[in-house]
Design a protein around this motif. Structure first.
Motif, PDB file in Angstrom:
ATOM      1  N   UNK A 351       0.819  -1.211   0.000  1.00 27.42           N
ATOM      2  CA  UNK A 351       0.000   0.000   0.000  1.00 27.42           C
ATOM      3  C   UNK A 351       0.860   1.271   0.000  1.00 27.42           C
ATOM      4  N   UNK A 352       1.970   1.240   0.744  1.00 30.93           N
ATOM      5  CA  UNK A 352       2.862   2.410   0.819  1.00 30.93           C
ATOM      6  C   UNK A 352       4.314   1.960   0.654  1.00 30.93           C
ATOM      7  N   UNK A 353       4.723   1.596  -0.563  1.00 29.78           N
ATOM      8  CA  UNK A 353       6.104   1.125  -0.759  1.00 29.78           C
ATOM      9  C   UNK A 353       7.148   2.223  -0.582  1.00 29.78           C
ATOM     10  N   UNK A 354       6.741   3.503  -0.698  1.00 25.93           N
ATOM     11  CA  UNK A 354       7.664   4.632  -0.526  1.00 25.93           C
ATOM     12  C   UNK A 354       7.015   5.646   0.411  1.00 25.93           C
ATOM     13  N   UNK A 355       7.756   6.042   1.436  1.00 27.81           N
ATOM     14  CA  UNK A 355       7.278   7.065   2.381  1.00 27.81           C
ATOM     15  C   UNK A 355       8.334   8.171   2.480  1.00 27.81           C
ATOM     16  N   UNK A 356       7.891   9.427   2.449  1.00 31.77           N
ATOM     17  CA  UNK A 356       8.811  10.560   2.516  1.00 31.77           C
ATOM     18  C   UNK A 356       9.104  10.942   3.968  1.00 31.77           C
ATOM     19  N   UNK A 357      10.323  11.437   4.193  1.00 32.93           N
ATOM     20  CA  UNK A 357      10.672  12.010   5.495  1.00 32.93           C
ATOM     21  C   UNK A 357       9.991  13.371   5.594  1.00 32.93           C
ATOM     22  N   UNK A 358       9.289  13.614   6.707  1.00 36.73           N
ATOM     23  CA  UNK A 358       8.468  14.822   6.798  1.00 36.73           C
ATOM     24  C   UNK A 358       8.396  15.311   8.247  1.00 36.73           C
ATOM     25  N   UNK A 359       7.583  16.358   8.468  1.00 36.63           N
ATOM     26  CA  UNK A 359       7.363  16.895   9.814  1.00 36.63           C
ATOM     27  C   UNK A 359       5.858  17.085  10.030  1.00 36.63           C
ATOM     28  N   UNK A 360       5.504  17.716  11.134  1.00 35.47           N
ATOM     29  CA  UNK A 360       4.082  17.889  11.461  1.00 35.47           C
ATOM     30  C   UNK A 360       3.349  18.731  10.428  1.00 35.47           C
ATOM     31  N   UNK A 361       4.073  19.575   9.683  1.00 34.33           N
ATOM     32  CA  UNK A 361       3.459  20.414   8.653  1.00 34.33           C
ATOM     33  C   UNK A 361       3.367  19.708   7.297  1.00 34.33           C
ATOM     34  N   UNK A 362       3.917  18.495   7.199  1.00 31.36           N
ATOM     35  CA  UNK A 362       3.901  17.765   5.929  1.00 31.36           C
ATOM     36  C   UNK A 362       4.968  18.223   4.951  1.00 31.36           C
ATOM     37  N   UNK A 363       6.013  18.912   5.428  1.00 30.55           N
ATOM     38  CA  UNK A 363       7.078  19.417   4.557  1.00 30.55           C
ATOM     39  C   UNK A 363       8.132  18.346   4.298  1.00 30.55           C
ATOM     40  N   UNK A 364       8.836  18.475   3.155  1.00 36.29           N
ATOM     41  CA  UNK A 364       9.834  17.483   2.769  1.00 36.29           C
ATOM     42  C   UNK A 364      11.223  17.878   3.283  1.00 36.29           C
ATOM     43  N   UNK A 365      12.068  16.853   3.425  1.00 36.45           N
ATOM     44  CA  UNK A 365      13.459  17.031   3.791  1.00 36.45           C
ATOM     45  C   UNK A 365      14.311  16.541   2.618  1.00 36.45           C
ATOM     46  N   UNK A 366      15.260  17.387   2.181  1.00 36.76           N
ATOM     47  CA  UNK A 366      15.993  17.095   0.953  1.00 36.76           C
ATOM     48  C   UNK A 366      17.507  17.199   1.152  1.00 36.76           C
ATOM     49  N   UNK A 367      18.248  16.626   0.163  1.00 38.04           N
ATOM     50  CA  UNK A 367      19.666  16.915   0.003  1.00 38.04           C
ATOM     51  C   UNK A 367      19.800  17.896  -1.156  1.00 38.04           C
ATOM     52  N   UNK A 368      21.006  18.389  -1.379  1.00 34.51           N
ATOM     53  CA  UNK A 368      21.172  19.444  -2.383  1.00 34.51           C
ATOM     54  C   UNK A 368      21.141  18.916  -3.817  1.00 34.51           C
ATOM     55  N   UNK A 369      21.876  17.825  -4.110  1.00 30.93           N
ATOM     56  CA  UNK A 369      22.017  17.418  -5.522  1.00 30.93           C
ATOM     57  C   UNK A 369      21.991  15.913  -5.764  1.00 30.93           C
ATOM     58  N   UNK A 370      22.107  15.057  -4.738  1.00 28.47           N
ATOM     59  CA  UNK A 370      22.354  13.643  -4.956  1.00 28.47           C
ATOM     60  C   UNK A 370      21.035  12.853  -5.064  1.00 28.47           C
ATOM     61  N   UNK A 371      20.808  12.238  -6.232  1.00 31.65           N
ATOM     62  CA  UNK A 371      19.665  11.372  -6.456  1.00 31.65           C
ATOM     63  C   UNK A 371      20.081   9.949  -6.065  1.00 31.65           C
ATOM     64  N   UNK A 372      19.124   9.166  -5.518  1.00 27.98           N
ATOM     65  CA  UNK A 372      19.402   7.803  -5.069  1.00 27.98           C
ATOM     66  C   UNK A 372      20.560   7.745  -4.082  1.00 27.98           C
ATOM     67  N   UNK A 373      20.587   8.694  -3.166  1.00 27.64           N
ATOM     68  CA  UNK A 373      21.673   8.769  -2.186  1.00 27.64           C
ATOM     69  C   UNK A 373      21.547   7.667  -1.133  1.00 27.64           C
ATOM     70  N   UNK A 374      22.678   7.306  -0.567  1.00 31.88           N
ATOM     71  CA  UNK A 374      22.698   6.429   0.606  1.00 31.88           C
ATOM     72  C   UNK A 374      22.584   7.344   1.827  1.00 31.88           C
ATOM     73  N   UNK A 375      21.437   7.309   2.482  1.00 34.55           N
ATOM     74  CA  UNK A 375      21.174   8.260   3.581  1.00 34.55           C
ATOM     75  C   UNK A 375      21.491   7.583   4.913  1.00 34.55           C
ATOM     76  N   UNK A 376      22.404   8.209   5.672  1.00 32.72           N
ATOM     77  CA  UNK A 376      22.778   7.645   6.983  1.00 32.72           C
ATOM     78  C   UNK A 376      23.439   8.715   7.837  1.00 32.72           C
TER      79      UNK A 376
END
Length: 376
Positions: A351-376
């Protein structure tokens, strides 16, 4: 410059040419941050502990201007505690090292009587209890085990003496029943262990305590060239945390100052070359070893809760258990999409294979330029 600092600099004990080591500078930076955020009272026990092992705040042999700056803020707080205390012995005993330090500095600075901390110097304080590893207790426990083994061996020998002849039928029957019961218990234990191994409980990203953090100040680690030591406000009542990050080769020191980041706040604290690190800064990287911060949206505040979509109502664990490897199970699922947004991928979740990192306002969290980044 305050009047007390100016007065101190005029004393012969003050050495304006004295240089602090990197480790001493790190100590000073932490207390400057605590003063700046108004968290002094919450950190009185830490200050008392620091002054228990050192005469002065930067572990110097003589007071420095940093002692005077901290003393100026500490004096009214400790005066109020002493004057309002119903258990004067207990209060003086609890903060005995702060009081020793305050008493020395107020005499050195020749403060007037109405400015100083007044207390009975002849009062008999309760004994200070310093916790140490319980080696003696452990030894006693080991001795107890040895004694138990001796008793068991003695009982066995006594039993052998009684049964030197051929056991009677009743004894043989009892031995067979005991052996049968042990076998059944062992089989049940093995079945339970197999059941637990076959059906592991699925780990959800809600167990991780993501928060917005604000780096108040960062310095290079005094004993590790690849590490920064940062003072980061993550919204804790007791004040900012000390965090070690292996980011020296990826960011200049000036890029680590006064900026918002995302912090992982419930990993088990670790000692990194003598400095205890109590959180981790979240970044994205690629195969070329390019590293970028996960950037909070504009208007974020230190301590804001951060979570993956659908898990905002759940409370994270207070601390992740390293033995269960919860972080190691979840981290490989963290990445960024074509819009540079941080996401959690779970192919088993139809039902939800992808979930975005967000906050109480529903805003997104991003990196500057890297697509398919290893986030850690």
């Amino acid at each position: 410059m305050s009047d007390l600092v100016a007065k101190f600099k005029g004393l012969s004990v003050a050495d304006s040419t004295a240089q602090l080591s990197r480790e001493q500078s790190a100590l000073v930076a932490q207390w400057e941050s605590i003063l700046k955020t108004g968290q002094l009272q919450a950190n009185l026990n830490n200050l008392n502990l620091q002054l228990r092992d050192n005469s002065f705040i930067a572990a110097t042999s003589q007071p420095t201007v940093h002692d005077v700056e901290l003393f100026e803020a500490t004096l009214p707080v400790i005066k109020e505690l002493v004057s309002s205390s119903k258990d004067i012995k207990g209060t003086l005993g609890s903060y005995r090292h702060i009081i020793r330090w305050v008493d020395y500095l107020q005499a050195l600075l020749q403060l007037s009587k109405d400015q100083t901390l007044e207390f009975d110097r002849n009062i008999e304080l309760p004994r200070e209890v310093i916790e140490k590893p319980k080696k003696k207790d452990d030894a006693k426990k080991d001795d107890g085990k040895k004694d138990d083994k001796k008793d068991d061996k003695k009982k066995a020998n006594d039993g052998d003496k009684k049964q030197r002849g051929k056991p009677d039928e009743e004894t043989l029957k009892k031995l067979r029943e005991e052996a049968k019961a042990k076998k059944a218990a062992k089989k049940a234990a093995q079945a339970q262990q197999q059941k637990e191994t076959k059906a592991p409980e699925k780990v959800l990203p809600s167990v991780i305590d993501f928060r917005v953090g604000f780096i108040q100040k960062a310095i290079k680690h005094p004993d590790a060239d690849s590490l920064y030591v940062s003072t980061i406000d993550v919204g804790d009542e007791e004040g900012p945390r000390t965090v070690c990050s292996g980011l020296v080769k990826h960011f200049p020191l000036e890029a680590m100052q006064e900026r918002y980041v995302v912090a992982v706040c419930n990993l088990k604290p670790v000692n990194m070359r003598g400095v205890k690190s109590t959180a981790m800064v979240l970044c994205g990287s690629n195969a070329e070893d390019k590293v970028e911060f996960v950037e909070p949206p504009k208007g974020s505040k230190a301590g804001d809760k951060v979570f993956f979509e659908g898990f905002g109502a759940e409370d994270p664990l207070k601390q992740l258990n390293p033995k269960k490897k919860l972080w190691e199970q979840l981290q490989p699922h963290f990445s960024t999409n074509e819009n540079l947004e941080v996401i959690f991928k779970d192919e088993e979740d139809k039902e939800h294979p992808v979930r975005k990192l967000t906050n109480a306002k529903g805003e997104e969290f991003k990196v500057a330029t890297i697509v398919n980044a290893n986030v850690r």
